[in-house]
Design an enzyme around this catalytic site. Structure first.
Site, PDB file in Angstrom:
ATOM      1  N   SER A  67       0.740  -1.321  -0.322  1.00  0.00           N
ATOM      2  CA  SER A  67       0.120   0.149  -0.252  1.00  0.00           C
ATOM      3  C   SER A  67       0.898   1.437  -0.059  1.00  0.00           C
ATOM      4  CB  SER A  67      -0.671   0.618   1.500  1.00  0.00           C
ATOM      5  OG  SER A  67      -1.322   1.374   1.259  1.00  0.00           O
ATOM      6  N   HIS A  74      -0.969  -1.129  -3.995  1.00  0.00           N
ATOM      7  CA  HIS A  74      -2.597  -0.957  -3.662  1.00  0.00           C
ATOM      8  C   HIS A  74      -2.020   0.711  -3.236  1.00  0.00           C
ATOM      9  CE1 HIS A  74      -5.908  -2.413  -1.634  1.00  0.00           C
ATOM     10  NE2 HIS A  74      -5.816  -1.227  -0.656  1.00  0.00           N
ATOM     11  N   ASP A  85      -4.868   3.778  -1.898  1.00  0.00           N
ATOM     12  CA  ASP A  85      -6.064   4.379  -1.896  1.00  0.00           C
ATOM     13  C   ASP A  85      -6.540   5.514  -1.902  1.00  0.00           C
ATOM     14  OD1 ASP A  85      -6.571   1.804   0.264  1.00  0.00           O
ATOM     15  OD2 ASP A  85      -5.284   2.560   1.728  1.00  0.00           O
ATOM     16  N   MET A 141      -8.913   8.080  -0.786  1.00  0.00           N
ATOM     17  CA  MET A 141     -10.003   8.368   0.757  1.00  0.00           C
ATOM     18  C   MET A 141     -10.508  10.567   0.008  1.00  0.00           C
ATOM     19  SD  MET A 141      -7.745   7.562   3.508  1.00  0.00           S
ATOM     20  CE  MET A 141      -6.609   6.191   3.145  1.00  0.00           C
ATOM     21  N   MET A 171     -12.333   4.377  -0.801  1.00  0.00           N
ATOM     22  CA  MET A 171     -12.469   4.805   0.580  1.00  0.00           C
ATOM     23  C   MET A 171     -13.405   6.283   0.282  1.00  0.00           C
ATOM     24  SD  MET A 171     -10.279   3.630   2.951  1.00  0.00           S
ATOM     25  CE  MET A 171      -8.217   3.388   1.878  1.00  0.00           C
ATOM     26  N   MET A 220     -12.309  -5.733   4.987  1.00  0.00           N
ATOM     27  CA  MET A 220     -11.465  -4.579   5.561  1.00  0.00           C
ATOM     28  C   MET A 220     -11.311  -5.246   6.795  1.00  0.00           C
ATOM     29  SD  MET A 220      -9.933  -2.345   3.380  1.00  0.00           S
ATOM     30  CE  MET A 220     -10.092  -1.150   5.177  1.00  0.00           C
ATOM     31  N   GLY A 280      -9.675   4.083   6.697  1.00  0.00           N
ATOM     32  CA  GLY A 280      -8.733   5.136   6.765  1.00  0.00           C
ATOM     33  C   GLY A 280      -7.668   5.433   6.897  1.00  0.00           C
ATOM     34  N   PHE A 281      -7.278   5.201   8.168  1.00  0.00           N
ATOM     35  CA  PHE A 281      -5.978   5.183   8.327  1.00  0.00           C
ATOM     36  C   PHE A 281      -5.351   3.816   8.245  1.00  0.00           C
ATOM     37  CE2 PHE A 281      -8.711   8.674   9.728  1.00  0.00           C
ATOM     38  CZ  PHE A 281      -7.112   9.891  10.017  1.00  0.00           C
ATOM     39  N   GLY A 282      -3.555   4.163   7.868  1.00  0.00           N
ATOM     40  CA  GLY A 282      -2.284   3.160   8.621  1.00  0.00           C
ATOM     41  C   GLY A 282      -2.273   3.363   9.023  1.00  0.00           C
ATOM     42  N   GLY A 283      -1.110   2.001  10.164  1.00  0.00           N
ATOM     43  CA  GLY A 283      -1.008   1.495  11.053  1.00  0.00           C
ATOM     44  C   GLY A 283      -1.664   1.139  12.621  1.00  0.00           C
ATOM     45  N   ASP A 289      -6.936  -6.181   3.834  1.00  0.00           N
ATOM     46  CA  ASP A 289      -6.375  -5.155   3.637  1.00  0.00           C
ATOM     47  C   ASP A 289      -6.658  -4.343   5.508  1.00  0.00           C
ATOM     48  OD1 ASP A 289      -4.537  -2.565   3.891  1.00  0.00           O
ATOM     49  OD2 ASP A 289      -6.152  -1.792   2.527  1.00  0.00           O
ATOM     50  N   GLY A 290      -5.557  -4.422   6.043  1.00  0.00           N
ATOM     51  CA  GLY A 290      -5.249  -3.900   7.639  1.00  0.00           C
ATOM     52  C   GLY A 290      -5.126  -4.479   8.684  1.00  0.00           C
ATOM     53  N   GLY A 291      -3.531  -4.525   9.539  1.00  0.00           N
ATOM     54  CA  GLY A 291      -2.809  -4.232   9.796  1.00  0.00           C
ATOM     55  C   GLY A 291      -2.265  -6.245   9.510  1.00  0.00           C
ATOM     56  N   GLY A 310       1.016  -2.255   4.508  1.00  0.00           N
ATOM     57  CA  GLY A 310       1.468  -1.082   4.282  1.00  0.00           C
ATOM     58  C   GLY A 310       2.248  -0.522   5.198  1.00  0.00           C
TER      59      GLY A 310
END
Length: 222
Positions: free
Chosen positions: A8, A33, A35, A37, A69, A138, A143-146, A176-178, A198
């Protein structure tokens, strides 16, 4: 269907995107990837058609996997295609006419996907699943990385994979996510084959080393 890693760009060094993108390419990455937003559907703003067009100027060969998004995705589809998108994924939550939105994306000759937020049921794609090239689960709130992977999303990945197998469908299951080196095996075991990474890809500062670590784990699934 093989395993694909899709870094990402949201997690990259924005002061040196060209260097990071070329580094990913040189180490065998085929998909990026991206994003989009709008600060409305999610409380953050990132990338749009103009920025994606600039990224396309950096790389002609990477598959641009664009994740929208945004509240009104239909109004951006044509501009994103012109900017260089190869796949556009929209959120089921933002599409009152989901069939029409998917049809519009595919009418441009590119791939279409649907993303589901953590609390959105797989039932949301029940009547369009045969049209899809990708379903994105998801595993954090978008909305936010990390962010940290939500553990019970594992059940959702498994449920989607079982549906895919039972119906003989061929869409990619993207997560996607974590995602990090400690949980990537688990999501692949559950059926995910397109892994968005990401922060964990870029935060160490050594893309070559990080990719080698991820590829070592992924290679066990071939």
């Amino acid at each position: 269907m093989g395993i694909k890693i899709s870094p990402s760009i949201l997690g990259a060094n924005f002061c040196n995107l060209e260097k990071d993108i070329h580094s990913l390419e040189s180490h065998g990455i085929k998909s990026l990837h991206i994003d989009v937003m709008d600060g409305n559907f999610v409380p953050n703003i990132a990338f749009g058609p103009d920025q994606i067009k600039m990224l396309r100027g950096i790389s002609k060969d990477l598959e641009f996997d664009v994740h929208m998004m945004v509240k009104k995705p239909d109004m951006f589809i044509e501009a994103l295609v012109e900017a260089g998108a190869d796949t556009i994924t929209v959120h089921a939550e933002t599409c009152p006419h989901l069939y029409k939105t998917i049809y519009t994306i595919k009418s441009f000759g590119i791939k279409a996907g649907v993303s589901l937020n953590p609390a959105t049921s797989i039932e949301a794609i029940k009547h369009v699943k045969e049209m899809l090239n990708k379903v994105l689960i998801m595993t954090v709130e978008p909305g936010f990385g990390g962010q940290t992977f939500i553990p019970f999303m594992g059940h959702k990945i498994k449920e989607l994979h079982e549906l895919k197998m039972a119906k003989g469908l061929d869409f990619d299951i993207q997560v996607d996510g974590g995602i990090n080196i400690n949980n990537i095996s688990k999501v692949m075991e559950l059926g995910a084959n397109d892994i968005v990474i990401g922060s964990a890809m870029f935060e160490g500062g050594d893309i070559s080393k990080t990719l080698a670590e991820f590829n070592k784990v992924v290679s066990k699934f071939y």
